[in-house]
Design a protein around this motif. Structure first.
Motif, PDB file in Angstrom:
ATOM      1  N   TRP A 195       0.826  -1.237  -0.106  1.00  0.00           N
ATOM      2  CA  TRP A 195       0.075   0.020   0.088  1.00  0.00           C
ATOM      3  C   TRP A 195       0.695   1.319  -0.068  1.00  0.00           C
ATOM      4  CZ3 TRP A 195      -3.925  -2.277  -1.544  1.00  0.00           C
ATOM      5  CH2 TRP A 195      -4.015  -3.466  -0.851  1.00  0.00           C
ATOM      6  N   GLU A 244       3.295   3.972  -2.281  1.00  0.00           N
ATOM      7  CA  GLU A 244       3.405   4.500  -3.698  1.00  0.00           C
ATOM      8  C   GLU A 244       4.753   3.992  -4.453  1.00  0.00           C
ATOM      9  OE1 GLU A 244       4.964   8.652  -5.537  1.00  0.00           O
ATOM     10  OE2 GLU A 244       2.762   9.030  -4.396  1.00  0.00           O
ATOM     11  N   GLN A 270      -2.695   3.666  -4.640  1.00  0.00           N
ATOM     12  CA  GLN A 270      -1.720   4.723  -3.952  1.00  0.00           C
ATOM     13  C   GLN A 270      -0.915   5.252  -4.992  1.00  0.00           C
ATOM     14  OE1 GLN A 270      -2.661   1.981  -2.341  1.00  0.00           O
ATOM     15  NE2 GLN A 270      -3.823   2.508  -0.743  1.00  0.00           N
TER      16      GLN A 270
END
Length: 220
Positions: free
Chosen positions: A188, A190, A205
């Protein structure tokens, strides 16, 4: 001349009788809005055309209005059969679990991706969007992702969702089997990978970062 971007979304709306699925709305909406801000001409297509389902789990009470405002663009998508890679400068594949079911099965999508890649055009995909690469081969027979630095929804993230047992395959595992150099970040977070004009991101994300890198490649 405005750049022309093809966005391909899923038509698949159920994992099973009890589990609806579809597009993860933010992955479509955030990318769409980034492209629109750059004045790109956007065409939204799907394997079957027509209504493209939104995963209800992707729409929360606090969903930003600018994301909700992109839902109408999913109501009447072009069928992939009516689309030619020659008409576009780039293609972008948002995710959602629905893509795991119809993207790998669609020979027209595989043909389009092969044409985009071999014409040195930009290809972007995020989260489960790279499921389209699971059956895509180049003209020489090699998997499109073989030897490429790539990223997608990870097996660990899939386990987190508890949907791993319901998927036709695990995306990270499949891409690795095809010879991709799969680089990932913690769940989760980036993460974006760029290999030439192939731009991929790990999860919801990562959508904005993937879109910005996609735009950067398109401006080269």
């Amino acid at each position: 001349m405005a750049k022309k971007v093809l966005m391909v979304v899923t038509n698949h709306e159920k994992i099973n009788e009890d589990m609806p699925t579809g597009i993860w709305l933010s992955e479509f909406g955030e990318a769409y809005n980034e492209f629109k801000q750059h004045g790109y001409e956007i065409t939204v297509a799907s394997p079957d055309g027509g209504q493209a389902p939104v995963d209800p789990n992707s729409v929360s009470e606090d969903e930003p209005q600018e994301i909700l405002d992109t839902k109408p663009y999913l109501e009447d998508t072009r069928p992939l059969a009516s689309v030619s890679a020659d008409d576009f400068d780039a293609v972008f594949l948002p995710g959602g679990h629905g893509t795991m079911f119809d993207f790998p099965q669609n020979e027209k999508l595989q043909e389009l991706l092969r044409n985009f890649y071999e014409s040195d055009k930009v290809i972007g995909a995020v989260c489960h969007g790279p499921s389209a690469f699971a059956e895509t081969h180049l003209s020489n027979g090699e998997p499109l992702v073989k030897g490429k630095r790539i990223n997608a929804f990870t097996d660990a993230e899939e386990a987190d969702t508890t949907l791993d047992q319901h998927m036709p395959f695990l995306l990270e595992s499949r891409l690795r089997e095809l010879g991709a150099v799969f680089n990932s970040a913690p769940n989760w977070s980036e993460h974006v990978e760029v290999d030439g004009k192939l731009v991929t991101g790990q999860n919801p994300q990562s959508t904005v970062a993937v879109s910005k890198e996609f735009i950067k490649q398109l401006q080269h």
